[in-house]
Enzyme design. Structure first.
Site, short mmCIF file in Angstrom:
data_model
loop_
_atom_site.label_atom_id
_atom_site.label_comp_id
_atom_site.label_asym_id
_atom_site.label_seq_id
_atom_site.Cartn_x
_atom_site.Cartn_y
_atom_site.Cartn_z
N HIS A 1 0.80 -1.22 0.00
CA HIS A 1 0.00 0.00 0.00
C HIS A 1 0.83 1.27 0.00
CE1 HIS A 1 -3.17 -2.90 0.57
NE2 HIS A 1 -3.87 -2.00 -0.08
N ARG B 1 -9.84 5.16 -0.86
CA ARG B 1 -9.40 4.22 0.17
C ARG B 1 -9.53 4.90 1.53
NH1 ARG B 1 -5.49 2.79 -4.04
NH2 ARG B 1 -5.52 0.53 -4.34
N ARG C 1 -14.86 3.35 -0.32
CA ARG C 1 -14.78 1.97 0.13
C ARG C 1 -14.78 1.96 1.65
NH1 ARG C 1 -9.71 -1.48 -1.70
NH2 ARG C 1 -8.61 -0.20 -0.18
N GLU D 1 -12.41 -9.27 -5.61
CA GLU D 1 -10.96 -9.38 -5.45
C GLU D 1 -10.54 -10.71 -4.81
OE1 GLU D 1 -9.60 -6.02 -3.14
OE2 GLU D 1 -11.30 -6.11 -1.79
N ASN E 1 -5.53 -5.99 -7.87
CA ASN E 1 -4.30 -6.20 -7.08
C ASN E 1 -4.46 -7.44 -6.20
OD1 ASN E 1 -3.75 -3.70 -8.11
ND2 ASN E 1 -4.24 -2.61 -6.24
N ASP E 2 -5.56 -7.47 -5.46
CA ASP E 2 -5.76 -8.64 -4.61
C ASP E 2 -6.18 -9.86 -5.42
OD1 ASP E 2 -5.12 -8.07 -1.91
OD2 ASP E 2 -6.73 -6.60 -1.93
N ARG F 1 1.36 -10.13 -2.43
CA ARG F 1 1.63 -8.90 -3.18
C ARG F 1 2.71 -8.04 -2.53
NH1 ARG F 1 -4.02 -5.58 -2.40
NH2 ARG F 1 -2.84 -3.70 -2.68
C1 PEP Z 1 -7.20 -4.14 -5.24
O1 PEP Z 1 -7.05 -5.08 -4.46
O2 PEP Z 1 -7.00 -4.21 -6.45
C2 PEP Z 1 -7.62 -2.82 -4.73
C3 PEP Z 1 -7.95 -1.86 -5.55
O3 PEP Z 1 -7.60 -2.64 -3.39
P1 PEP Z 1 -6.30 -2.46 -2.51
O4 PEP Z 1 -5.13 -2.32 -3.43
O5 PEP Z 1 -6.49 -1.25 -1.67
O6 PEP Z 1 -6.25 -3.71 -1.71
MG MG Z 2 -7.82 -4.98 -2.45
#
Ligand code: PEP
Ligand code: MG
Length: 768
Positions: free
Chosen positions: A364, A471, A507, A605, A628-629, A639
């Site tokens: 993050h 976020r 979110r 996700e 991403n997740d 990640r």
């Molecule tokens: C993701 O997981 O793609 C996402 C947008 O959320 P974050 O990166 O905050 O987990």
């Molecule tokens: Mg995510």
């Protein structure tokens, strides 16, 4: 053997430079195995030859002089086969090579094991014995393999440390010393390294000279005095509760703090021009090493006391230091582990680059860096952090590389990339108010991901059509307690107002995983598979309800709020959340607020959600893919872990197939589907997603102009053909190259990262 190994690793870890580390290795291994010879050969990347770097048993004069070509001799054979070779009679082997200058003819048995770090052969560790009757047994072979595996990382690190302090293998002064990590945020920065580190941790104290010796001596004297007083106070307080022999421990501490003991040595180091914290670190580490090597168990234990004293002194030295920390105009922040709070400490406009040992591009803090447009390199596991303070650094956030002490040529090369990037961005400003539409009139909404107010300002200037992902955990992360409902309401109102009447998708709190709140710690073995996102907030309805209430109240009169639920893995989580949202909605209306029911969506996700798209879409107003997740969970690649960063690939065929399926299934039920993972901000990724039919792409503000210009220049038909082609391919790398090639052919070569081969070729040229 384990204790020998442990103390060996400790000793090597605290060695001052590569040579000292290698000397320690050969002498300890020779002693532990009872052999006549132990030597280390390291592969010099410049000449591709194995150089004898340290030996116990061969002629010392041969060190640094004897070298073998890459595939020469038994050493070369061990290196090229990447496995141990154990011979009873080495001279009779066809690959045996004889160097009279080493005195080697006297030795017959040979055991060599490769030293490998991250698939790269760094060198070969060899033991030899005079009598032909001695064959190294399996146990000895296993021991040497263990030593080599343990030490590979240490050697790689020392090598890097050596390189940075000018101790390259050839002993020449090193410039353009490069380290590879993973790209965190794109762009190039040239600036001065400022190492930030957790308080009272001796191991991470940077080494730097001081210009004001008297002031450092004074600081140190004050620290000693303060620690003495602390100890005397504690001793007095505990006097009645301790037995005399236990009280004696305090006397030991106080004696250690006497002028003729440790403080005297630290003062000497300071007088030689080392700053107080660095001098303390050096002396304490020497003491610890000394004590740990003692055979007597009682004395070994004293190392703990020395460490404790060192920590106490350090924490006094560091008191108030943050206040004095001066950030240069072009600060490159360097840390073992960057935190959002560290970013916030740097005065506005002075932060140009970020470098972190831990984490990867999907951490993050990297996402935050991308949002702020600060070039970042993550996961530089072998970097000698402590030595980067005050060094000129080039951060190549495209390639995930940094260079220390750049030569004029290298600096000019990177400055040209910076200038070109600025020019590119300026050139794209004309697109600000143009729609994101393909040449055959397919429209896609381009939204932004935000977390801070600065993101909002940048997003508006880049022409975003709304916020696809706010976020909310970001404002939570920079506080030292949960923000109150009123405070949250103010944060949310800022975001909603800035974009009204365009939609702002908020979110609900997504903490857990790598996003922790200092005031709400979550300790778990496996945090990414643990208590995260909606799981936490449904278990704590008081947090969820306050947050939703703050969002709803903030939306009064604007009515552009959308609420999105993170980490949904089953239908009941959606139903429970909807139930709570409806409850708050009615309560807030009853309080007299004139608000509309916001649209509610879920994030896709977690792989389970991919297979329940229709059921989820039936219950909510929209879906948004968190690629991403989704990538991390589909590929089982953390990640945040730089060790497996190469396996994290959003262009993996399995990820692309999942993305296609999600878009299709959502549209069957007639619900809009967007994406808010980083893939949306990658020009190639955006093309594929547009072709798949995603209605909106949400990304960091910096990527938006590039994505818009690419989409506006192609037809959807062309992009769909590209998608069809790549879906037939089975390798993520081939898919990525194929998409890059298509972008290049379409005239967007400048949007791709400068090729690694270009930078490496340049670095090689600069070094030659
Ligand atoms: C993701 O997981 O793609 C996402 C947008 O959320 P974050 O990166 O905050 O987990
Ligand atoms: Mg995510």
């Amino acid at each position: 053997m384990l204790s020998i190994l442990r103390s060996l690793v400790q000793e090597v870890n605290s060695a001052r430079d590569l040579q000292e580390a290698l000397d320690v290795i050969v002498s300890r291994v020779q002693k532990a195995m009872g052999t006549e010879v132990c030597s280390v050969y390291l592969l010099d990347p410049a000449t591709n030859r194995y150089i004898l770097m340290a030996t116990e048993g061969l002629y010392r004069e041969a060190v640094g002089k004897v070298s073998l070509a890459y595939s020469e001799g038994l050493v070369g054979l061990v290196g090229s086969r990447e496995e141990p070779i154990n011979l009873e009679d080495a001279p009779s082997h066809p690959r045996y090579r004889y160097f009279p200058e080493t005195g080697e003819e006297r030795f017959r048995s040979f055991l060599g094991v490769p030293i490998i770090h991250h698939r790269r052969v760094l060198g070969v560790l060899v033991v030899q014995q005079r009598e032909s009757s001695r064959c190294f047994d399996e146990g000895e072979e296993a021991f040497l393999v263990t030593v080599s595996a343990q030490l590979a990382g240490v050697i790689a690190h020392s090598e890097a440390t050596g390189a940075i302090s000018g101790l390259s293998l050839t002993g020449e002064e090193a410039r353009d010393v490069s380290f590879s990590g993973v790209p965190g945020a794109p762009g190039v920065a040239i600036g001065e390294g400022v190492v930030v580190y957790p308080a009272a941790d001796l191991d991470v104290v940077p080494e730097k000279p001081t210009e004001d010796i008297e002031q450092e001596l004074e600081l140190f004297r004050e620290a000693v005095k303060a620690v003495r007083e602390d100890i005397e106070r504690v001793a007095k307080r505990l006097a009645s509760q301790l037995r005399p022999e236990e009280q004696a421990l305090f006397d030991v501490y106080l004696r250690m703090l006497g002028d003729e003991a440790m403080p005297g040595e630290v003062a000497n180091q300071i007088r030689e021009g080392v700053w107080a914290q660095g001098a303390l670190k050096q002396v304490v580490q020497q003491y610890i090493r000394h004590f740990e090597m003692m055979d007597d168990h009682y004395l070994q234990e004293r190392a703990v006391d020395v460490r404790d004293l060192g920590r106490r002194l350090l924490s006094h030295l560091q008191e108030g230091e943050q206040l004095h920390l001066e950030y240069p105009a072009r600060t490159v922040l360097v840390s073992e582990e960057l935190t959002p709070a560290m970013l916030g400490e740097v005065p506005k406009g002075q932060l140009v680059g970020l470098v972190s040992v831990k984490g990867s591009s999907n951490s993050h803090v990297a996402i935050l860096a991308r949002a702020m447009g600060v070039p970042t390199v993550m996961g530089l596991v072998d970097i000698p952090v402590n030595q980067l303070d005050g060094k000129e650094l080039v951060v190549d956030g495209f390639e995930g590389q940094i260079f220390a002490s750049p030569s004029d040529d290298l600096r000019a090369f990177y400055q040209a990339i910076c200038d070109e990037e600025d020019e590119l961005i300026r050139g794209l400003e004309v697109l600000r108010d143009k729609p994101c539409e393909t040449t055959d009139h397919h429209r896609v909404s381009l939204l932004v991901n935000t977390g801070l107010m600065t993101d909002v300002v940048r997003s508006l200037s880049h022409g975003a059509e709304g916020i696809g992902l706010y976020r909310t955990e970001v404002p939570f992360m920079i506080k030292d307690r949960f923000p109150s409902e009123q405070e949250q309401r103010e944060y949310y109102r800022e975001q909603l107002e800035a974009f009204a009447p365009s939609p702002v998708t908020m979110r609900t709190l997504d903490i857990g995983g790598d996003k922790s709140l200092t005031y709400f710690p979550i300790q778990e073995e496996n945090p990414f598979l643990g208590w995260r996102g909606i799981r936490v907030t449904l278990d704590h309805p008081e947090i969820f309800l306050v947050q939703v209430r703050a969002m709803l109240k903030a939306s009064e009169g604007l009515n552009n709020l959308q609420i999105m639920l993170p980490m949904i893995s089953n239908i009941s989580e959606v139903e429970e959340s909807l139930h709570l949202i409806y409850r708050v909605y009615h309560e807030v209306r009853e309080e007299g607020y004139d608000i509309h029911m916001p649209k509610v969506g879920v994030m896709v996700e977690i792989p389970a959600a991919v297979y329940q798209i229709r059921e989820l879409a039936d219950r909510v107003d929209f879906l948004s893919v968190g690629s991403n997740d989704l990538t991390q969970y589909l590929l089982a690649v953390d990640r945040n872990n730089p060790r497996v960063a190469q396996l994290y690939h959003s262009y993996h065929p399995a990820v692309l197939q999942a993305l296609v399926r999600i878009a299709q299934d959502a549209h069957v039920v007639g619900k809009p589907v967007g994406i808010c993972g980083e893939l949306a901000g990658d020009p190639g990724g955006a093309l594929l997603l547009m072709a798949m039919g995603y209605d909106s792409l949400s990304m960091n503000a910096a990527s938006l102009p590039k994505v818009k210009s690419v989409i506006r220049s192609v037809s959807r038909e062309w992009a769909m053909q590209l998608l069809e082609d790549v879906l037939l391919l089975d390798s993520p790398h081939v898919i990525k190259s194929c998409v890059d090639l298509a972008l290049r052919n379409a005239g967007f070569g400048r949007y791709l990262r400068p090729g690694k081969s270009t930078t490496i070729a340049f670095a090689e040229k600069a070094l030659s």
